[in-house]
Design a protein around this motif. Structure first.
Motif, mmCIF file in Angstrom:
data_model
loop_
_atom_site.group_PDB
_atom_site.id
_atom_site.type_symbol
_atom_site.label_atom_id
_atom_site.label_comp_id
_atom_site.label_asym_id
_atom_site.label_seq_id
_atom_site.Cartn_x
_atom_site.Cartn_y
_atom_site.Cartn_z
ATOM 1 N N ASN A 13 60.337 22.189 25.472
ATOM 2 C CA ASN A 13 60.591 20.756 25.356
ATOM 3 C C ASN A 13 62.051 20.391 25.563
ATOM 4 O O ASN A 13 62.357 19.332 26.107
ATOM 5 C CB ASN A 13 60.088 20.234 24.008
ATOM 6 C CG ASN A 13 58.586 20.117 23.994
ATOM 7 O OD1 ASN A 13 58.012 19.437 24.830
ATOM 8 N ND2 ASN A 13 57.945 20.781 23.049
ATOM 9 N N GLY A 14 62.981 21.241 25.158
ATOM 10 C CA GLY A 14 64.399 20.958 25.363
ATOM 11 C C GLY A 14 64.761 20.866 26.833
ATOM 12 O O GLY A 14 65.518 19.984 27.245
ATOM 13 N N ASN A 15 64.230 21.780 27.650
ATOM 14 C CA ASN A 15 64.480 21.731 29.090
ATOM 15 C C ASN A 15 63.888 20.471 29.703
ATOM 16 O O ASN A 15 64.496 19.831 30.563
ATOM 17 C CB ASN A 15 63.881 22.955 29.782
ATOM 18 C CG ASN A 15 64.553 24.245 29.391
ATOM 19 O OD1 ASN A 15 65.643 24.261 28.853
ATOM 20 N ND2 ASN A 15 63.886 25.350 29.651
ATOM 21 N N ALA A 27 56.559 18.099 33.344
ATOM 22 C CA ALA A 27 55.218 18.580 33.006
ATOM 23 C C ALA A 27 55.349 19.737 32.026
ATOM 24 O O ALA A 27 56.116 20.669 32.255
ATOM 25 C CB ALA A 27 54.474 19.033 34.253
ATOM 26 N N PHE A 28 54.609 19.671 30.951
ATOM 27 C CA PHE A 28 54.607 20.720 29.933
ATOM 28 C C PHE A 28 53.449 21.664 30.192
ATOM 29 O O PHE A 28 52.300 21.241 30.300
ATOM 30 C CB PHE A 28 54.451 20.085 28.545
ATOM 31 C CG PHE A 28 54.486 21.077 27.414
ATOM 32 C CD1 PHE A 28 55.685 21.570 26.938
ATOM 33 C CD2 PHE A 28 53.310 21.501 26.817
ATOM 34 C CE1 PHE A 28 55.716 22.474 25.878
ATOM 35 C CE2 PHE A 28 53.331 22.397 25.769
ATOM 36 C CZ PHE A 28 54.541 22.894 25.295
ATOM 37 N N ILE A 29 53.747 22.949 30.324
ATOM 38 C CA ILE A 29 52.727 23.980 30.496
ATOM 39 C C ILE A 29 52.925 24.976 29.362
ATOM 40 O O ILE A 29 53.862 25.778 29.380
ATOM 41 C CB ILE A 29 52.840 24.682 31.863
ATOM 42 C CG1 ILE A 29 52.732 23.655 32.989
ATOM 43 C CG2 ILE A 29 51.768 25.749 31.992
ATOM 44 C CD1 ILE A 29 52.955 24.226 34.365
ATOM 45 N N PRO A 30 52.073 24.925 28.328
ATOM 46 C CA PRO A 30 52.277 25.809 27.174
ATOM 47 C C PRO A 30 52.112 27.276 27.536
ATOM 48 O O PRO A 30 51.296 27.627 28.394
ATOM 49 C CB PRO A 30 51.206 25.357 26.187
ATOM 50 C CG PRO A 30 50.177 24.673 27.008
ATOM 51 C CD PRO A 30 50.883 24.107 28.198
ATOM 52 N N LEU A 43 54.979 24.034 20.798
ATOM 53 C CA LEU A 43 53.534 24.208 20.678
ATOM 54 C C LEU A 43 52.775 23.121 21.430
ATOM 55 O O LEU A 43 51.628 23.328 21.826
ATOM 56 C CB LEU A 43 53.112 24.206 19.208
ATOM 57 C CG LEU A 43 53.688 25.351 18.375
ATOM 58 C CD1 LEU A 43 53.363 25.154 16.907
ATOM 59 C CD2 LEU A 43 53.157 26.681 18.876
ATOM 60 N N MET A 44 53.411 21.952 21.610
ATOM 61 C CA MET A 44 52.776 20.851 22.323
ATOM 62 C C MET A 44 53.844 20.017 23.016
ATOM 63 O O MET A 44 55.023 20.088 22.679
ATOM 64 C CB MET A 44 51.954 19.983 21.375
ATOM 65 C CG MET A 44 52.792 19.337 20.281
ATOM 66 S SD MET A 44 51.919 18.212 19.174
ATOM 67 C CE MET A 44 50.452 19.088 18.784
ATOM 68 N N ALA A 45 53.404 19.234 23.973
ATOM 69 C CA ALA A 45 54.318 18.384 24.725
ATOM 70 C C ALA A 45 54.838 17.255 23.860
ATOM 71 O O ALA A 45 54.131 16.763 22.987
ATOM 72 C CB ALA A 45 53.604 17.809 25.939
ATOM 73 N N GLU A 46 56.072 16.854 24.126
ATOM 74 C CA GLU A 46 56.633 15.716 23.419
ATOM 75 C C GLU A 46 56.396 14.418 24.177
ATOM 76 O O GLU A 46 56.083 13.412 23.574
ATOM 77 C CB GLU A 46 58.122 15.950 23.163
ATOM 78 C CG GLU A 46 58.331 17.078 22.172
ATOM 79 C CD GLU A 46 59.790 17.392 21.908
ATOM 80 O OE1 GLU A 46 60.684 16.829 22.585
ATOM 81 O OE2 GLU A 46 60.034 18.222 21.026
ATOM 82 N N GLN A 47 56.534 14.421 25.490
ATOM 83 C CA GLN A 47 56.261 13.217 26.284
ATOM 84 C C GLN A 47 56.206 13.538 27.765
ATOM 85 O O GLN A 47 56.964 13.012 28.547
ATOM 86 C CB GLN A 47 57.286 12.118 26.002
ATOM 87 C CG GLN A 47 58.722 12.557 26.162
ATOM 88 C CD GLN A 47 59.686 11.406 25.940
ATOM 89 O OE1 GLN A 47 59.484 10.327 26.456
ATOM 90 N NE2 GLN A 47 60.726 11.635 25.177
ATOM 91 N N GLY A 52 47.453 23.132 31.902
ATOM 92 C CA GLY A 52 47.310 24.519 31.495
ATOM 93 C C GLY A 52 47.892 25.516 32.474
ATOM 94 O O GLY A 52 48.059 26.691 32.147
ATOM 95 N N SER A 53 48.197 25.059 33.709
ATOM 96 C CA SER A 53 48.711 25.991 34.713
ATOM 97 C C SER A 53 49.397 25.225 35.841
ATOM 98 O O SER A 53 49.223 24.008 35.983
ATOM 99 C CB SER A 53 47.576 26.821 35.305
ATOM 100 O OG SER A 53 46.747 25.998 36.128
#
Length: 63
Positions: A13-15, A27-30, A43-47, A52-53
């Motif tokens: 999330n920081g990046n 785009a957040f990809i856990p 653990l989850m996206a902030e915004q 998933g990939s």
């Protein structure tokens, strides 16, 4: 290319927050459990877009 036409995909999330401040889409990809079973961050996206990939993200973007 204008920054708003580019997208940073990351599990951190920081990046993603830094990229948004510069005008990029994000785009957040856990990557669980990247830091082991006791992971407390990212653990989850902030915004962001959440996917998933990278393949799923490409489909979301119409590529």
């Amino acid at each position: 290319m204008p920054t708003e036409r580019a997208c940073l995909a990351s599990a951190h999330n920081g990046n993603l927050a830094a990229a948004r401040r510069c005008g990029f889409q994000t785009a957040f990809i856990p990557r669980l459990p990247e830091f082991g079973p006791n992971q407390q961050t990212d653990l989850m996206a902030e915004q962001d877009w959440v996917t998933g990939s990278l393949v799923e993200l490409a489909c979301m973007l119409g590529a």
